[in-house]
Design a protein around this motif. Structure first.
Motif, short mmCIF file in Angstrom:
data_model
loop_
_atom_site.label_atom_id
_atom_site.label_comp_id
_atom_site.label_asym_id
_atom_site.label_seq_id
_atom_site.Cartn_x
_atom_site.Cartn_y
_atom_site.Cartn_z
N ALA A 76 0.77 -1.42 -0.04
CA ALA A 76 0.16 -0.18 0.29
C ALA A 76 1.06 1.35 -0.26
O ALA A 76 0.64 2.28 -0.58
CB ALA A 76 -0.86 -0.03 1.23
N GLU A 77 1.85 1.32 1.21
CA GLU A 77 2.51 2.70 0.57
C GLU A 77 3.73 2.79 -0.22
O GLU A 77 3.58 3.63 -1.18
CB GLU A 77 3.64 2.20 1.82
CG GLU A 77 4.80 3.17 2.12
CD GLU A 77 5.49 3.72 3.16
OE1 GLU A 77 6.56 4.30 3.45
OE2 GLU A 77 6.05 2.13 3.69
N GLU A 78 4.17 2.09 -1.07
CA GLU A 78 4.19 1.57 -2.20
C GLU A 78 3.98 1.98 -3.53
O GLU A 78 4.17 2.71 -3.88
CB GLU A 78 5.72 0.09 -2.33
CG GLU A 78 6.27 -0.21 -4.40
CD GLU A 78 7.35 1.11 -3.80
OE1 GLU A 78 8.34 1.88 -4.56
OE2 GLU A 78 7.44 0.91 -2.17
N GLU A 83 2.94 5.39 -7.65
CA GLU A 83 1.48 4.75 -8.66
C GLU A 83 0.87 6.15 -8.55
O GLU A 83 0.46 6.69 -9.15
CB GLU A 83 1.23 3.40 -8.34
CG GLU A 83 2.22 2.28 -8.85
CD GLU A 83 2.03 2.00 -10.37
OE1 GLU A 83 2.22 2.36 -10.89
OE2 GLU A 83 3.37 1.51 -10.06
N GLN A 84 -0.60 6.11 -7.24
CA GLN A 84 -1.29 7.00 -7.25
C GLN A 84 -1.41 7.75 -5.78
O GLN A 84 -2.07 7.50 -4.79
CB GLN A 84 -2.78 6.13 -7.28
CG GLN A 84 -2.53 5.56 -9.19
CD GLN A 84 -2.74 6.69 -9.88
OE1 GLN A 84 -3.19 7.40 -9.85
NE2 GLN A 84 -3.00 5.76 -10.82
N GLU A 85 -0.24 8.67 -5.89
CA GLU A 85 -0.66 9.51 -5.07
C GLU A 85 -1.81 10.32 -4.17
O GLU A 85 -1.83 10.35 -3.07
CB GLU A 85 0.49 10.51 -5.24
CG GLU A 85 0.20 11.36 -5.74
CD GLU A 85 1.64 12.55 -6.78
OE1 GLU A 85 0.77 13.51 -6.90
OE2 GLU A 85 2.35 12.83 -5.67
N ASN A 86 -2.68 10.14 -5.69
CA ASN A 86 -4.00 10.60 -5.17
C ASN A 86 -4.78 9.77 -4.34
O ASN A 86 -6.46 9.79 -3.82
CB ASN A 86 -4.23 11.79 -6.51
CG ASN A 86 -4.13 12.80 -6.34
OD1 ASN A 86 -3.59 13.64 -5.04
ND2 ASN A 86 -4.01 13.23 -7.25
N VAL A 87 -4.36 8.59 -4.14
CA VAL A 87 -5.35 7.46 -3.54
C VAL A 87 -5.15 7.10 -2.19
O VAL A 87 -3.80 7.12 -2.24
CB VAL A 87 -5.60 6.39 -4.30
CG1 VAL A 87 -5.97 4.54 -4.24
CG2 VAL A 87 -5.80 6.26 -5.91
N SER A 88 -5.50 6.85 -1.06
CA SER A 88 -5.63 6.58 0.57
C SER A 88 -5.51 5.06 0.24
O SER A 88 -6.30 4.46 0.37
CB SER A 88 -5.83 7.31 0.70
OG SER A 88 -5.95 6.64 2.21
N ALA A 302 -5.21 -3.92 -6.84
CA ALA A 302 -5.82 -4.77 -7.05
C ALA A 302 -4.48 -5.59 -8.22
O ALA A 302 -3.31 -6.29 -8.26
CB ALA A 302 -7.21 -5.41 -7.26
N LEU A 303 -4.50 -5.05 -9.70
CA LEU A 303 -3.70 -5.24 -10.56
C LEU A 303 -1.89 -5.62 -9.59
O LEU A 303 -1.04 -5.74 -10.06
CB LEU A 303 -3.78 -4.64 -11.63
CG LEU A 303 -4.69 -5.25 -11.72
CD1 LEU A 303 -5.31 -3.84 -13.44
CD2 LEU A 303 -3.85 -5.46 -12.91
N PHE A 304 -2.15 -3.79 -8.47
CA PHE A 304 -0.23 -3.49 -8.14
C PHE A 304 0.27 -4.55 -7.10
O PHE A 304 1.06 -4.75 -7.12
CB PHE A 304 -0.47 -2.81 -7.47
CG PHE A 304 1.24 -1.47 -6.89
CD1 PHE A 304 1.84 -1.19 -7.77
CD2 PHE A 304 1.20 -2.10 -6.00
CE1 PHE A 304 2.84 -0.92 -6.80
CE2 PHE A 304 2.30 -1.70 -5.28
CZ PHE A 304 3.41 -0.85 -6.22
N VAL A 305 -0.91 -4.86 -6.88
CA VAL A 305 -0.90 -6.38 -5.51
C VAL A 305 -0.40 -7.64 -6.58
O VAL A 305 0.65 -8.25 -5.58
CB VAL A 305 -1.78 -6.62 -5.02
CG1 VAL A 305 -1.32 -7.88 -3.94
CG2 VAL A 305 -2.14 -5.02 -4.09
#
Length: 337
Positions: A76-78, A83-88, A302-305
């Protein structure tokens, strides 16, 4: 004179027609060049529109297994940084079973991490609410038994001896009950409580659903178990390999003899076909597919994971999955777009 003037007029007119024709060609070429120049910004505008579409915002909510928590929190941190700094992405650790309670409801969490498979009755709850659940393996974990660093007698135990310590009718209350050369001191068994998939894996797969020994100290927080064992020379507890890795300065891991000599849990020995296989288990995250379809940031995470869990597994105390297995999840998720 009049004839000469007339001839001069004709020559002048011819020259003017020729100049006009050449000038017209120049204007046409320039007009063509200007048209090409004006089309370039249109391409840039398209590019900007694409960037806007791929820039996501909003939240992703993850709960569940405390065992899987270290891996998922790093992912999540990575993701938020690179990737998406505007997603928490919010990752909590209520435990596998408690996490499913938050996941299997209308407008529940987006993901539930789990250190065991979803149960039939839990799947039935998802069906009743009306959403699809996707099981995704994220790594392999080794169930690890830890002791106090000053315990220099129980460093190597057999699988049967460990079971006897925790089993209700194991006939063991003191270390000397295991081996006569061990201290005549009471054993203090500990572990995670029923909210955790690690407890359920241990109870169902290792103890084969036999009751735990009377007086076993079950805790909600793994950090509590770490502290209890680190302060008790007669303490012994079980949890995921990752928690041992992060607390090697406080604890020692028991080498387990499965019949061919003691095996130390490690990234090299943990695996479904490796030396530590009897105590190896897959760990998961469960995705609410309907949420992934409705919220682009959930699908993107999910794709990132799926694409990166093998990269970060080792540093958080897990053995990575084969790339081909993870690629199956990537293909499934891509199909949701």
């Amino acid at each position: 004179m009049n004839l000469k003037k007339y001839l001069l007029f004709l020559v002048t007119a011819a020259i003017m027609v020729l100049v006009a024709a050449c000038g017209g060609g120049t204007e046409e070429s320039a007009g063509s060049e200007n048209t090409e120049t004006e089309e370039a910004p249109a391409e840039n505008t398209d590019s900007e529109e694409i960037e806007e579409v791929t820039t996501l915002e909003g939240s992703v909510v993850v709960d569940g297994s405390g065992t899987v928590y270290p891996l998922m929190s790093v992912l999540a941190e990575e993701y938020m940084i690179t990737e998406q700094e505007n997603v928490s992405v919010e990752v909590s650790r209520a435990g596998t079973s408690a996490g499913f309670g938050k996941f299997l409801v209308e407008n529940g969490t987006d993901f539930n991490n789990a250190s065991r498979h979803i149960k039939d009755e839990e799947q039935a709850e998802a069906d009743a609410v009306g959403f699809e659940v996707k099981e995704m393996k994220v790594a392999l974990d080794g169930l690890t038994f830890v002791i106090n660093k000053e315990n220099d007698w129980a460093t190597d135990l057999t699988q049967e001896e460990l079971i006897r310590i925790f089993k209700h009718d194991g006939g063991v209350t003191k270390w000397s009950d295991l081996r006569p050369e061990f201290p005549d001191e009471e054993i203090h068994p500990m572990g995670p409580n029923e909210n955790h998939g690690t407890y359920e894996f241990f109870y169902e797969s290792i103890l084969e659903k036999e009751d735990l020994v009377d007086g076993v100290n079950l805790q909600q927080e793994y950090s509590t178990l770490v502290n209890l064992v680190s302060e008790d020379v007669n303490g012994i507890a079980f949890f995921g390999f990752g928690y041992y890795v992060n607390n090697q300065d406080k604890l020692a891991a028991v080498k387990v003899d499965f019949g061919n000599g003691p095996v130390e849990p490690s990234l090299e020995t943990i695996g479904e076909d490796a030396d530590y296989a009897p105590f190896t288990r897959p760990v998961f995250t469960y995705l609410n597919v309907d949420m992934a379809k409705a919220k682009p940031q959930v699908l993107d995470f999910a794709l990132f994971v799926a694409n990166h869990s093998d990269v970060f597994a080792g540093e958080t105390g897990f053995a990575p999955l084969p790339e081909a297995e993870l690629q199956e999840y990537v293909e499934f998720l891509e199909g949701l777009k």
